[in-house]
Motif scaffolding. Structure first.
Motif, PDB file in Angstrom:
ATOM      1  N   MET A   1      71.024  57.715  21.025  1.00 32.01           N
ATOM      2  CA  MET A   1      72.310  57.230  21.522  1.00 32.01           C
ATOM      3  C   MET A   1      73.409  58.209  21.101  1.00 32.01           C
ATOM      4  O   MET A   1      73.526  58.539  19.921  1.00 32.01           O
ATOM      5  CB  MET A   1      72.601  55.841  20.947  1.00 32.01           C
ATOM      6  N   ASP A   2      74.201  58.694  22.050  1.00 31.05           N
ATOM      7  CA  ASP A   2      75.302  59.603  21.765  1.00 31.05           C
ATOM      8  C   ASP A   2      76.611  58.815  21.749  1.00 31.05           C
ATOM      9  O   ASP A   2      76.968  58.170  22.737  1.00 31.05           O
ATOM     10  CB  ASP A   2      75.386  60.703  22.828  1.00 31.05           C
ATOM     11  N   LEU A   3      77.316  58.879  20.636  1.00 30.86           N
ATOM     12  CA  LEU A   3      78.594  58.188  20.515  1.00 30.86           C
ATOM     13  C   LEU A   3      79.725  59.094  20.986  1.00 30.86           C
ATOM     14  O   LEU A   3      79.830  60.247  20.551  1.00 30.86           O
ATOM     15  CB  LEU A   3      78.850  57.776  19.071  1.00 30.86           C
ATOM     16  N   ASP A   4      80.564  58.570  21.829  1.00 26.88           N
ATOM     17  CA  ASP A   4      81.765  59.268  22.274  1.00 26.88           C
ATOM     18  C   ASP A   4      82.853  59.013  21.235  1.00 26.88           C
ATOM     19  O   ASP A   4      83.252  57.869  21.004  1.00 26.88           O
ATOM     20  CB  ASP A   4      82.172  58.719  23.653  1.00 26.88           C
ATOM     21  N   LEU A   5      83.341  60.070  20.597  1.00 28.47           N
ATOM     22  CA  LEU A   5      84.327  59.896  19.534  1.00 28.47           C
ATOM     23  C   LEU A   5      85.648  59.343  20.052  1.00 28.47           C
ATOM     24  O   LEU A   5      86.417  58.756  19.284  1.00 28.47           O
ATOM     25  CB  LEU A   5      84.559  61.219  18.802  1.00 28.47           C
ATOM     26  N   VAL A   6      85.924  59.499  21.326  1.00 32.09           N
ATOM     27  CA  VAL A   6      87.115  58.874  21.902  1.00 32.09           C
ATOM     28  C   VAL A   6      87.000  57.355  21.798  1.00 32.09           C
ATOM     29  O   VAL A   6      87.967  56.653  21.455  1.00 32.09           O
ATOM     30  CB  VAL A   6      87.303  59.302  23.374  1.00 32.09           C
ATOM     31  N   LEU A   7      85.812  56.845  22.063  1.00 29.49           N
ATOM     32  CA  LEU A   7      85.586  55.396  21.948  1.00 29.49           C
ATOM     33  C   LEU A   7      85.621  54.959  20.486  1.00 29.49           C
ATOM     34  O   LEU A   7      86.157  53.893  20.169  1.00 29.49           O
ATOM     35  CB  LEU A   7      84.236  55.024  22.575  1.00 29.49           C
ATOM     36  N   VAL A   8      85.055  55.772  19.627  1.00 29.03           N
ATOM     37  CA  VAL A   8      85.051  55.443  18.199  1.00 29.03           C
ATOM     38  C   VAL A   8      86.470  55.406  17.649  1.00 29.03           C
ATOM     39  O   VAL A   8      86.842  54.522  16.881  1.00 29.03           O
ATOM     40  CB  VAL A   8      84.188  56.455  17.415  1.00 29.03           C
ATOM     41  N   ARG A   9      87.303  56.355  18.076  1.00 30.51           N
ATOM     42  CA  ARG A   9      88.691  56.364  17.607  1.00 30.51           C
ATOM     43  C   ARG A   9      89.445  55.146  18.136  1.00 30.51           C
ATOM     44  O   ARG A   9      90.287  54.571  17.429  1.00 30.51           O
ATOM     45  CB  ARG A   9      89.395  57.653  18.038  1.00 30.51           C
ATOM     46  N   ALA A  10      89.165  54.738  19.347  1.00 24.99           N
ATOM     47  CA  ALA A  10      89.787  53.524  19.883  1.00 24.99           C
ATOM     48  C   ALA A  10      89.426  52.330  19.019  1.00 24.99           C
ATOM     49  O   ALA A  10      90.269  51.467  18.732  1.00 24.99           O
ATOM     50  CB  ALA A  10      89.337  53.304  21.322  1.00 24.99           C
ATOM     51  N   PHE A  11      88.176  52.272  18.592  1.00 22.89           N
ATOM     52  CA  PHE A  11      87.750  51.177  17.715  1.00 22.89           C
ATOM     53  C   PHE A  11      88.473  51.219  16.374  1.00 22.89           C
ATOM     54  O   PHE A  11      88.985  50.203  15.897  1.00 22.89           O
ATOM     55  CB  PHE A  11      86.238  51.247  17.486  1.00 22.89           C
ATOM     56  N   THR A  12      88.512  52.398  15.716  1.00 28.04           N
ATOM     57  CA  THR A  12      89.094  52.455  14.374  1.00 28.04           C
ATOM     58  C   THR A  12      90.580  52.128  14.378  1.00 28.04           C
ATOM     59  O   THR A  12      91.075  51.463  13.464  1.00 28.04           O
ATOM     60  CB  THR A  12      88.862  53.842  13.742  1.00 28.04           C
ATOM     61  N   GLU A  13      91.303  52.586  15.388  1.00 27.63           N
ATOM     62  CA  GLU A  13      92.729  52.265  15.460  1.00 27.63           C
ATOM     63  C   GLU A  13      92.928  50.768  15.670  1.00 27.63           C
ATOM     64  O   GLU A  13      93.817  50.151  15.065  1.00 27.63           O
ATOM     65  CB  GLU A  13      93.394  53.043  16.594  1.00 27.63           C
ATOM     66  N   THR A  14      92.105  50.158  16.503  1.00 29.22           N
ATOM     67  CA  THR A  14      92.223  48.722  16.738  1.00 29.22           C
ATOM     68  C   THR A  14      91.800  47.939  15.506  1.00 29.22           C
ATOM     69  O   THR A  14      92.409  46.916  15.163  1.00 29.22           O
ATOM     70  CB  THR A  14      91.358  48.309  17.955  1.00 29.22           C
ATOM     71  N   ALA A  15      90.774  48.420  14.812  1.00 29.41           N
ATOM     72  CA  ALA A  15      90.326  47.753  13.587  1.00 29.41           C
ATOM     73  C   ALA A  15      91.393  47.816  12.509  1.00 29.41           C
ATOM     74  O   ALA A  15      91.523  46.902  11.690  1.00 29.41           O
ATOM     75  CB  ALA A  15      89.032  48.395  13.092  1.00 29.41           C
ATOM     76  N   GLU A  16      92.174  48.892  12.504  1.00 31.42           N
ATOM     77  CA  GLU A  16      93.215  49.041  11.489  1.00 31.42           C
ATOM     78  C   GLU A  16      94.421  48.162  11.795  1.00 31.42           C
ATOM     79  O   GLU A  16      94.999  47.551  10.890  1.00 31.42           O
ATOM     80  CB  GLU A  16      93.644  50.506  11.391  1.00 31.42           C
ATOM     81  N   THR A  17      94.812  48.087  13.050  1.00 28.40           N
ATOM     82  CA  THR A  17      96.017  47.325  13.412  1.00 28.40           C
ATOM     83  C   THR A  17      95.722  45.880  13.765  1.00 28.40           C
ATOM     84  O   THR A  17      96.604  45.029  13.656  1.00 28.40           O
ATOM     85  CB  THR A  17      96.704  47.982  14.621  1.00 28.40           C
ATOM     86  N   LEU A  18      94.474  45.616  14.220  1.00 29.58           N
ATOM     87  CA  LEU A  18      94.098  44.294  14.736  1.00 29.58           C
ATOM     88  C   LEU A  18      95.092  43.834  15.803  1.00 29.58           C
ATOM     89  O   LEU A  18      95.489  42.660  15.849  1.00 29.58           O
ATOM     90  CB  LEU A  18      93.981  43.266  13.593  1.00 29.58           C
ATOM     91  N   HIS A  19      95.492  44.796  16.620  1.00 31.86           N
ATOM     92  CA  HIS A  19      96.452  44.507  17.688  1.00 31.86           C
ATOM     93  C   HIS A  19      96.253  45.572  18.774  1.00 31.86           C
ATOM     94  O   HIS A  19      96.487  46.763  18.533  1.00 31.86           O
ATOM     95  CB  HIS A  19      97.871  44.552  17.144  1.00 31.86           C
ATOM     96  N   PHE A  20      95.828  45.155  19.964  1.00 32.72           N
ATOM     97  CA  PHE A  20      95.526  46.114  21.023  1.00 32.72           C
ATOM     98  C   PHE A  20      96.772  46.888  21.455  1.00 32.72           C
ATOM     99  O   PHE A  20      96.704  48.085  21.744  1.00 32.72           O
ATOM    100  CB  PHE A  20      94.902  45.394  22.220  1.00 32.72           C
ATOM    101  N   GLY A  21      97.906  46.225  21.514  1.00 31.49           N
ATOM    102  CA  GLY A  21      99.125  46.895  21.944  1.00 31.49           C
ATOM    103  C   GLY A  21      99.545  47.991  20.981  1.00 31.49           C
ATOM    104  O   GLY A  21      99.858  49.121  21.394  1.00 31.49           O
ATOM    105  N   ARG A  22      99.564  47.676  19.662  1.00 39.22           N
ATOM    106  CA  ARG A  22      99.974  48.679  18.671  1.00 39.22           C
ATOM    107  C   ARG A  22      98.959  49.818  18.598  1.00 39.22           C
ATOM    108  O   ARG A  22      99.329  50.985  18.433  1.00 39.22           O
ATOM    109  CB  ARG A  22     100.146  48.020  17.300  1.00 39.22           C
ATOM    110  N   ALA A  23      97.670  49.489  18.694  1.00 34.95           N
ATOM    111  CA  ALA A  23      96.650  50.535  18.661  1.00 34.95           C
ATOM    112  C   ALA A  23      96.805  51.474  19.855  1.00 34.95           C
ATOM    113  O   ALA A  23      96.696  52.700  19.722  1.00 34.95           O
ATOM    114  CB  ALA A  23      95.262  49.903  18.645  1.00 34.95           C
ATOM    115  N   ALA A  24      97.061  50.908  21.032  1.00 35.65           N
ATOM    116  CA  ALA A  24      97.249  51.733  22.226  1.00 35.65           C
ATOM    117  C   ALA A  24      98.462  52.644  22.070  1.00 35.65           C
ATOM    118  O   ALA A  24      98.423  53.825  22.451  1.00 35.65           O
ATOM    119  CB  ALA A  24      97.406  50.830  23.451  1.00 35.65           C
ATOM    120  N   GLU A  25      99.532  52.109  21.480  1.00 36.71           N
ATOM    121  CA  GLU A  25     100.740  52.915  21.278  1.00 36.71           C
ATOM    122  C   GLU A  25     100.458  54.078  20.328  1.00 36.71           C
ATOM    123  O   GLU A  25     100.908  55.210  20.562  1.00 36.71           O
ATOM    124  CB  GLU A  25     101.849  52.027  20.716  1.00 36.71           C
ATOM    125  N   ARG A  26      99.713  53.832  19.268  1.00 35.64           N
ATOM    126  CA  ARG A  26      99.389  54.888  18.318  1.00 35.64           C
ATOM    127  C   ARG A  26      98.514  55.961  18.952  1.00 35.64           C
ATOM    128  O   ARG A  26      98.586  57.138  18.580  1.00 35.64           O
ATOM    129  CB  ARG A  26      98.695  54.282  17.087  1.00 35.64           C
TER     130      ARG A  26
END
Length: 317
Positions: free
Chosen positions: A1-26
């Motif tokens: 399985m190849d992980l796309d780091l773009v997807l992984v970064r989307a996860f980590t930012e959302t995990a840190e903020t627990l808010h989709f809007g703020r994560a998207a802004e960052r």
């Protein structure tokens, strides 16, 4: 399985903020695009990473994935640095800010080549321990101590420096003219604790060891506030590293403590299972400069350390 780091970064930012809007802004993207990335990652992994009802929160699978995701991003950054010749980044959270931990870090950083330290402020050891375990930082630097409930399980540390502390008093203090003091000489004074005493393991253990029963604490409002409090109250004292800078020496005396000399233990901490690739380089740099400057000098009987420091523990300021 190849992980796309773009997807992984989307996860980590959302995990840190627990808010989709703020994560998207960052991330500089739209909330819709972010949601699609998270959905693609969950489909790829065949697990649900977030619960979305009643607020965003991590699932058990998301909690397990979070540290590994941070490691994957760090590995990607290191690969880019290796290919481009840029210095590799090490995130280093420090605590004990009144005692100026970056004095020690800076002396070591000057000797490092090809390593770029990114210091970050940690509130205290419990908060830095959480950041290490969650993968939000690579290393921690401060005074380590046992945490309740096994909160530091999975972390390890190396002693870096044992720093003598002085008694800091007002020039109006009855003992202000002394060339040196024993800790026992301060037994009848008030120990000023510049934060909640429950958070100050070192000061609490010092007071218990040397019979200082009168203790006063208050909010941590910074070094200037600490200095002003000591300057204005001749009945109290606090402990301060002998080499640490003070913003205003007027009406203050820093008196060496002897028989025994209390030592403050600085340590480097990291996650045992997923240590940074440059950890060995950093430890060697700390060891080399520590040997030159005799940072680990300790003589039983002459010096005093809390019991937890002898067994690998510690505290914070």
């Amino acid at each position: 399985m190849d992980l796309d780091l773009v997807l992984v970064r989307a996860f980590t930012e959302t995990a840190e903020t627990l808010h989709f809007g703020r994560a998207a802004e960052r991330l500089g993207t739209s909330q819709q695009a972010l949601s699609k990335r998270i959905a693609r990652l969950e489909k790829l992994l065949a697990v649900r990473l977030f619960e979305r009802e009643g607020g965003v929160r991590l699932t058990e699978a998301g909690e397990r994935f979070r540290p590994a995701a941070r490691e994957a991003l760090a590995a990607g950054e290191q690969a880019v640095a290796a290919a481009t010749g840029a210095g590799q980044v090490v995130r280093l959270d420090t605590w004990g800010h009144l005692y100026a931990p970056l004095r020690t870090v800076a002396q070591t950083a000057e000797a490092l080549e090809g390593v770029r330290l990114e210091p970050g402020p940690g509130r205290d050891w419990p908060s830095v321990a959480h950041a290490l375990l969650s993968g939000d930082t690579d290393l921690g630097f401060g005074r380590v101590h046992p945490l309740p409930g096994g909160a530091a399980t999975g972390l390890t540390h190396r002693l870096i420096r044992l720093e003598p502390v002085d008694a800091l008093v007002s020039t109006a203090h009855p003992l202000a003219d002394a060339d040196e003091l024993r800790p026992a000489d301060l037994r009848d004074d008030i120990l000023w604790c510049p934060a909640e005493l429950t958070r100050l393991d070192f000061l609490r253990r010092f007071a218990d060891q040397f019979g200082v029963t009168r203790r006063q604490d208050g909010p941590n409002l910074g070094l200037d506030h600490l200095v002003q409090h000591i300057q204005g109250d001749a009945s109290c004292f606090t402990l301060f590293p002998a080499d640490a800078p003070l913003p205003d020496h007027a009406h203050l005396r820093s008196i060496p403590l002897t028989a025994p000399t209390p030592l403050y233990a600085w340590s480097l901490a990291w996650r045992e299972a997923h240590s940074h690739p440059l950890l060995g380089t950093l430890l060697q740099a700390f060891t080399d400069i520590g040997r030159t400057r005799r940072w680990l000098d300790y003589l039983p009987g002459r010096d005093w350390l809390p019991d937890t420091d002898h067994t690998g523990g510690g505290g914070e300021l």
